[in-house]
Design an enzyme around this catalytic site. Sequence first.
Site, PDB file in Angstrom:
ATOM      1  N   HIS A 266      11.703  -5.001  -4.037  1.00 31.83           N
ATOM      2  CA  HIS A 266      13.077  -4.501  -4.725  1.00 31.83           C
ATOM      3  C   HIS A 266      13.934  -4.032  -3.388  1.00 31.83           C
ATOM      4  O   HIS A 266      14.390  -2.824  -3.551  1.00 31.83           O
ATOM      5  CB  HIS A 266      12.844  -3.443  -5.497  1.00 31.83           C
ATOM      6  N   ASP A 329       6.720  -1.898  -7.672  1.00 31.38           N
ATOM      7  CA  ASP A 329       6.552  -2.925  -8.733  1.00 31.38           C
ATOM      8  C   ASP A 329       7.074  -4.278  -8.102  1.00 31.38           C
ATOM      9  O   ASP A 329       7.989  -4.324  -7.308  1.00 31.38           O
ATOM     10  CB  ASP A 329       7.537  -2.694  -9.979  1.00 31.38           C
ATOM     11  N   GLU A 330       6.601  -5.285  -8.931  1.00 32.98           N
ATOM     12  CA  GLU A 330       7.088  -6.796  -8.590  1.00 32.98           C
ATOM     13  C   GLU A 330       7.193  -7.249  -7.169  1.00 32.98           C
ATOM     14  O   GLU A 330       8.241  -7.743  -6.642  1.00 32.98           O
ATOM     15  CB  GLU A 330       8.345  -6.877  -9.240  1.00 32.98           C
ATOM     16  N   ASN A 331       6.402  -6.915  -6.255  1.00 32.33           N
ATOM     17  CA  ASN A 331       6.233  -7.455  -5.021  1.00 32.33           C
ATOM     18  C   ASN A 331       4.994  -8.664  -4.784  1.00 32.33           C
ATOM     19  O   ASN A 331       4.060  -8.343  -5.148  1.00 32.33           O
ATOM     20  CB  ASN A 331       5.820  -6.379  -3.926  1.00 32.33           C
TER      21      ASN A 331
END
Length: 714
Positions: A266, A329-331
Site C-alpha cells: 500500500h 496488510d495485503e502485501n
Amino acid sequence: MKTTKYSDLLVIAICTLTLISPIYGQTPTVNVLAPAQLNLMPVPASVQIQTGRLPIHSSFNVAVKNYADDRLRAGIARMLTRLAGRTVLTLPADLATDEGAATLVVQCEGAGEIIPSLSENESYTLEINDSKARLAAPTVVGALRGLETFLQLLEGDRDGYYLPAIKIQDQPRFPWRGLLIDVARHYEPMEVLKRNLNAMAAVKLNVFHWHLTEDQGFRVESKKFPKLHTLGSDGLFYTQDQVREIIAYARDRGIRVMPEFDIPGHSTSWLVAYPEIGSAPGPYKIERGAGIFEPALDPTREQTYKFLDGFLGEMAGLFPDAYMHIGGDENEGKQWDRNPQIQAFMKEKGIKDNHALQAYFNQRILKILQKHHKKMIGWDEILHPDLPQDAVIQSWRGPSSLAEAAKKGYNGILSAGYYIDLIFPAAQHYLADPIPADTSLTPDEAKHILGGEATMWGEWVSPETIDSRIWPRTAAIAERLWSPRNVTGIEDMYRRLAVVSRELEELGLTHEKNYGMLLRRLAASENTGPLRTLASIVEPVKQYRRYQMRPQTMLSPLTGLVDAARPDSETARHFTSNVDAFLSDAPRFTLYRSDLERTLAEWQTASRALGPMIDQSPALQEARPLANNLSAIADAGLEAISYLSSGSAPTTEWRQAQLARLDEAAKPKAALEFVVITSVRELVIAAGELPQLRSMTPAEWKKRVNTQATPGKN
Ligand code: ACM
C-alpha cells in the site's frame, strides 16, 4: 420510588409495544411508557430510573467542584451551546460560583491522563433528581463522557424541557473504541475530521485512527522528506500544524489520535518521490485505481530502514499517542518475487517465504518504533511466530484470527464486522462482538481483546458523502464497544439510532442534509420528490461490488445516485416490518394495509414521474432501468395486496410473471439495489399461497411464505 435496571427496560419496551399495538387496542399508562423512551446510546453500564424530573429553564447553570481545567470548562461550554440550541433557551454563559445554586454540579477529581491513553479512566456517575443533577468522575474524560449522557437525557413535553430523575453509573466495556478514517484514497478537509471527532465524542468513541498513507496518496507533511507529501499527494495533505490542531481538538474530547503509515505494501505514493526504497526500480505514479497493488518497500536494503527511522522518528515526535500503526496488510510480495537481489537475500538469511520476509521487516520496524518510544500495531498479517508480544493485532479477517492472536498472548482489536465501507446495515455490525458469548477464550485470554474500530475506507467517499457512510451506523458500533454485552435489542437500537442521528446534525454532520443536496444537484431541480422516493429504497451494492459494476478512479466525482443513496434504508425497514405485520394478520389482512397501499402507490407515481425527470438530467440516465423496476415492484405489491384482501387467489401465471419481474428488479443497476424486493416477493407468494391458508394455521402458512420468498432459504 421506582427503580429499573436498563436490562429491564427492553422488557418494558416490549410490553409497551404490546400495549399500544392496535390489535389489542389498549392505552398504555404514561408510567409504563416513559422508561422505554430513554434515548441513551451507548446504553450505560447501569441505569436506575427514578420518579421525578429536573426542569430545564433559562436559569439552568453549571458549577464545577474539586477539579476543573480548560479542557473540562470547554467541554461544559460545548454542552451548554448544544443544550441552548436544542431548547432555544438563552442560558448563562458563565459557570456558577455557588455549588448550592447550580442546576448541574460537575465534580471531577483530576485531569486524568495528560495524553489520552488506553489506561484513561472514563467512568462517571450521574444522579438527577427534581432539583439538581450531579455528575461525578475521577477524570476530565469521564466527566466529558457523562456530559454527553446528560445531553442525551433531555426530553420535552407540554410542560417544557426536562431530564428524568435517574441514577447512572457508567464505564466502557472496552478501552479501545475507534473509528478509522482513510484520508489517503480521498483527502478529507480539516472540518470533515473535526465534525467527525465531535460525533465520535457524542457516542463515546475514543480512538481516531488516521490512515494517512496509501497507494493513492501521502497525506502528512514530512519536513525530513518533503518530497513524500509534495509529490505523493496532489497537494492535498495535512501540514504538521494541522496535525497538531487535530490532535489538540481530539484531546479536548478525550480522543486518542493514532496515525497509520501503511508499509511495506500500500505504498505507491511513497515511491513516487523515493523509488530507491521500492522493490522495483520504478518510476512510480500516484495510483488512481482501487484494489491491491504491487509496489512494496524493499525490506532487504539498509537504506529502507535508515529512511524509515528518519520518517517514523519524525512522526513519533509529531504524534503523542503511545501506538503507531504500520499497516502490514495485503502485501502480496509480487515485486519481491521478481527481484533477484531480494531473492538472494532471502536465500542467504534462510527466509523461507514472503510472510517470513515481512516478519523480518516488521521486526526491524519494531526496533525503530521502540527506539522512538512507540508501541507497534498492525493488521492481521503481521502475526507471525517471530512477532514480539508487545505488538497489537488489528483483525480485519475475523473474530477467529483475533482469538488466535489472543491465545498466543497478543493484545488485539476487532475490525472485521465493523467495515462500514461495505454498506451493511447497522444491525449486522451491532451483532459483531469482539468477545462473543460463545468465545473459546479463557477470561485471561479475553483480557487481550482491547476493543474494536469501525473502518471508513476511503475509495468511494468524498467530503460530501463521508458522513453518510459513517453515521449513524457507527453509533451502533460505538454501543457494541461501550455497553454491556447483553445489550443487543435490534429494534430498540434502531429507535435510539434515529434519535442520535438527528442529534449528530447539531454537531454539523452532513449525513442527512447532503442527501437532499446531492439529489437536488442530480435532478437539477428543487423538486426531487420522485427521485427521493427511488433513492429511499435502494442502497449501494454491498461489499466491494461497486467498483466491479461501475469502475471509477480516485479522480472520479462521487456525485452519482449511488453516492446519494445511503446504507441501511429506513424506508425499507419500515416497509418490511409493515409487510410482516400485514401477513401476520392472515386471514383478514387489514393490519397496515392502507399504509402499504399508500406506499406502493407512491412508488408507482414516482416511477412514472422519473422518466421525464431523467430526460432532463443526463447524469441520471443510469437510473432509468431502476425507474422501470420501481414500477414493476409497485404493481406486483399492489396487485398482491388486492388478491390477499379480497381472498381470491391469483393464477399461477400471474405469480410466475410477477416473480420474474421481481427477479429482474433484484439485479443491481448503476451499482444500486432495491432493498424491498424480498418483502414484495413475500406478498406475491402469499397471494399465490392463499389456497393453502385454508388448511394451515396462519403461522404455518406465513412461515411457508417466508421460506419461499427469502433467497437462499428455498
Ligand atoms: C485491510 O482491509 N486491508 C486492512
